[in-house]
Structure formats: structure tokens, C-alpha cells
Design a protein around this motif. Structure first.
Motif, mmCIF file in Angstrom:
data_model
loop_
_atom_site.group_PDB
_atom_site.id
_atom_site.type_symbol
_atom_site.label_atom_id
_atom_site.label_comp_id
_atom_site.label_asym_id
_atom_site.label_seq_id
_atom_site.Cartn_x
_atom_site.Cartn_y
_atom_site.Cartn_z
ATOM 1 N N ASN A 1 0.804 -1.217 0.000
ATOM 2 C CA ASN A 1 0.000 0.000 0.000
ATOM 3 C C ASN A 1 0.841 1.274 0.000
ATOM 4 N N ASP A 2 2.162 1.135 0.125
ATOM 5 C CA ASP A 2 3.036 2.297 0.178
ATOM 6 C C ASP A 2 4.239 2.078 -0.738
ATOM 7 N N PRO A 3 4.079 2.350 -2.046
ATOM 8 C CA PRO A 3 5.166 2.091 -2.994
ATOM 9 C C PRO A 3 6.432 2.892 -2.694
ATOM 10 N N ASP A 4 6.298 4.084 -2.113
ATOM 11 C CA ASP A 4 7.481 4.874 -1.772
ATOM 12 C C ASP A 4 8.306 4.178 -0.691
ATOM 13 N N ALA A 5 7.624 3.619 0.309
ATOM 14 C CA ALA A 5 8.327 2.884 1.363
ATOM 15 C C ALA A 5 8.980 1.631 0.790
ATOM 16 N N ALA A 6 8.299 0.971 -0.137
ATOM 17 C CA ALA A 6 8.868 -0.222 -0.772
ATOM 18 C C ALA A 6 10.136 0.150 -1.541
ATOM 19 N N MET A 7 10.087 1.231 -2.281
ATOM 20 C CA MET A 7 11.251 1.665 -3.044
ATOM 21 C C MET A 7 12.394 2.041 -2.101
ATOM 22 N N GLN A 8 12.067 2.676 -0.988
ATOM 23 C CA GLN A 8 13.099 3.039 -0.012
ATOM 24 C C GLN A 8 13.771 1.790 0.548
ATOM 25 N N GLN A 9 12.999 0.752 0.832
ATOM 26 C CA GLN A 9 13.592 -0.492 1.339
ATOM 27 C C GLN A 9 14.455 -1.151 0.280
ATOM 28 N N ILE A 10 14.021 -1.095 -0.964
ATOM 29 C CA ILE A 10 14.816 -1.670 -2.055
ATOM 30 C C ILE A 10 16.144 -0.928 -2.170
ATOM 31 N N LYS A 11 16.105 0.394 -2.117
ATOM 32 C CA LYS A 11 17.333 1.186 -2.204
ATOM 33 C C LYS A 11 18.248 0.914 -1.010
ATOM 34 N N SER A 12 17.667 0.772 0.158
ATOM 35 C CA SER A 12 18.454 0.478 1.355
ATOM 36 C C SER A 12 19.120 -0.893 1.243
ATOM 37 N N ALA A 13 18.368 -1.877 0.752
ATOM 38 C CA ALA A 13 18.926 -3.219 0.572
ATOM 39 C C ALA A 13 20.028 -3.210 -0.476
ATOM 40 N N GLU A 14 19.817 -2.439 -1.539
ATOM 41 C CA GLU A 14 20.833 -2.337 -2.583
ATOM 42 C C GLU A 14 22.111 -1.720 -2.027
ATOM 43 N N ALA A 15 21.981 -0.669 -1.226
ATOM 44 C CA ALA A 15 23.152 -0.019 -0.639
ATOM 45 C C ALA A 15 23.887 -0.978 0.297
ATOM 46 N N ALA A 16 23.137 -1.737 1.097
ATOM 47 C CA ALA A 16 23.766 -2.710 2.001
ATOM 48 C C ALA A 16 24.482 -3.790 1.199
ATOM 49 N N TYR A 17 23.858 -4.247 0.129
ATOM 50 C CA TYR A 17 24.486 -5.248 -0.732
ATOM 51 C C TYR A 17 25.783 -4.697 -1.323
ATOM 52 N N ASN A 18 25.723 -3.483 -1.829
ATOM 53 C CA ASN A 18 26.909 -2.877 -2.427
ATOM 54 C C ASN A 18 28.044 -2.732 -1.415
ATOM 55 N N ARG A 19 27.721 -2.301 -0.186
ATOM 56 C CA ARG A 19 28.751 -2.177 0.852
ATOM 57 C C ARG A 19 29.361 -3.541 1.163
ATOM 58 N N THR A 20 28.498 -4.549 1.306
ATOM 59 C CA THR A 20 28.984 -5.898 1.613
ATOM 60 C C THR A 20 29.849 -6.423 0.482
ATOM 61 N N PHE A 21 29.402 -6.236 -0.739
ATOM 62 C CA PHE A 21 30.168 -6.693 -1.897
ATOM 63 C C PHE A 21 31.539 -6.014 -1.927
ATOM 64 N N ASP A 22 31.554 -4.710 -1.719
ATOM 65 C CA ASP A 22 32.831 -3.984 -1.709
ATOM 66 C C ASP A 22 33.738 -4.481 -0.591
ATOM 67 N N ASP A 23 33.181 -4.726 0.596
ATOM 68 C CA ASP A 23 33.978 -5.243 1.713
ATOM 69 C C ASP A 23 34.569 -6.610 1.387
#
Length: 148
Positions: free
Chosen positions: A112-134
Motif C-alpha cells: 500500500n506504500d510504494p514509496d516505502a517499498a522503493m526506499q527499502q529496495i534502495k536500502s537493501a541495494e546499498a547494504a548489498y553494495n557495501r557488503t560486496f565492496d567489503d
């Protein structure tokens, strides 16, 4: 004593696996509960009653007195009652998911909240990128130590 693997050396695998097992058990229970859910609704005069489940309309009951209505009136009542029953099913699913995941982590909130869903996707992507870089940095350090 510090390990060349950093915090990874201190991971309690048993605890991690137990937590995963608990989540899988919760998901199985949720699937069972949701398979049995039925949303119900009726119009105020109870001319039309609907049971709505995951497969769609499970039961549609039309009272004989409803036949006195025009086809347009009856059609409107049926459409509204079906929508109400589907909404009731959705409400039950939301409550069941909130019970399993908690209010804050309920994935149904994201529908019911596509903006919140997109924010979680972006947050997960950032965490993935940090982990991958580490990980890649650590692998590069290991490669250099081994002179590969």
C-alpha cells in the motif's frame, strides 16, 4: 585475539541456523493460516452474501427477494459485496502477516506504500553494495598476501 576474518570469525552458526529455522516455521504456519482464510461480506439487506478466498469467489448467495431488484441494482450490489469480501480477506491477511513479522516489518505495508517499498529496495541495494565492496576488498588483501 583478532582474526584475519574480522567479525565473520565470531558468527554463531548454530544461532544463525536456529533463527532461520524459526523464520521458515513461521512462514509455513502463515501459509497454512492464509490458505484457510475466507473474507465474507453481505449487503445491509442481506440480499447478497459472498465468501471470498485466495482463489476468488468461493460462495455467492443471492436471496430470492433480490430478484425483485432491477438487473442493474443487483449487479451493483454484487460488485460491492464482492469488493467488501475481498477487502475483508486482505484485512485478515494483513493481520496474520503483522502477527508473524511484527507491525514494522510487515511486508503487506509495502503493497500500500510504494514509496516505502522503493526506499527499502534502495536500502537493501546499498547494504548489498557495501557488503560486496567489503568482501572484494578482503579477497584482494588475501590475494596480495598470497602473492597471487
Amino acid at each position: 585475539m583478532t582474526s584475519e576474518f574480522g567479525d565473520f570469525a565470531n558468527i554463531d552458526i548454530e544461532k544463525l541456523l536456529a533463527g532461520a529455522d524459526q523464520q521458515f516455521a513461521k512462514m509455513e504456519e502463515l501459509q497454512k493460516v492464509m490458505a484457510d482464510m475466507v473474507g465474507t461480506a453481505a449487503d445491509e439487506r442481506e440480499f447478497v452474501k459472498v465468501d471470498y478466498a485466495s482463489e476468488g469467489i468461493r460462495e455467492l448467495t443471492i436471496h430470492p427477494k433480490a430478484m425483485r431488484l432491477s438487473s442493474g441494482e443487483l449487479s451493483d450490489i454484487i460488485k460491492q459485496v464482492v469488493a467488501d469480501a475481498a477487502e475483508d480477506l486482505q484485512r485478515q491477511a494483513n493481520e496474520a502477516m503483522a502477527e508473524v513479522f511484527g507491525e514494522e516489518d510487515n511486508p503487506m505495508k509495502l503493497i500500500n506504500d510504494p514509496d516505502a517499498a522503493m526506499q527499502q529496495i534502495k536500502s537493501a541495494e546499498a547494504a548489498y553494495n557495501r557488503t560486496f565492496d567489503d568482501v572484494m576488498g578482503e579477497l584482494d588483501r588475501i590475494r596480495r598476501r598470497l602473492d597471487l
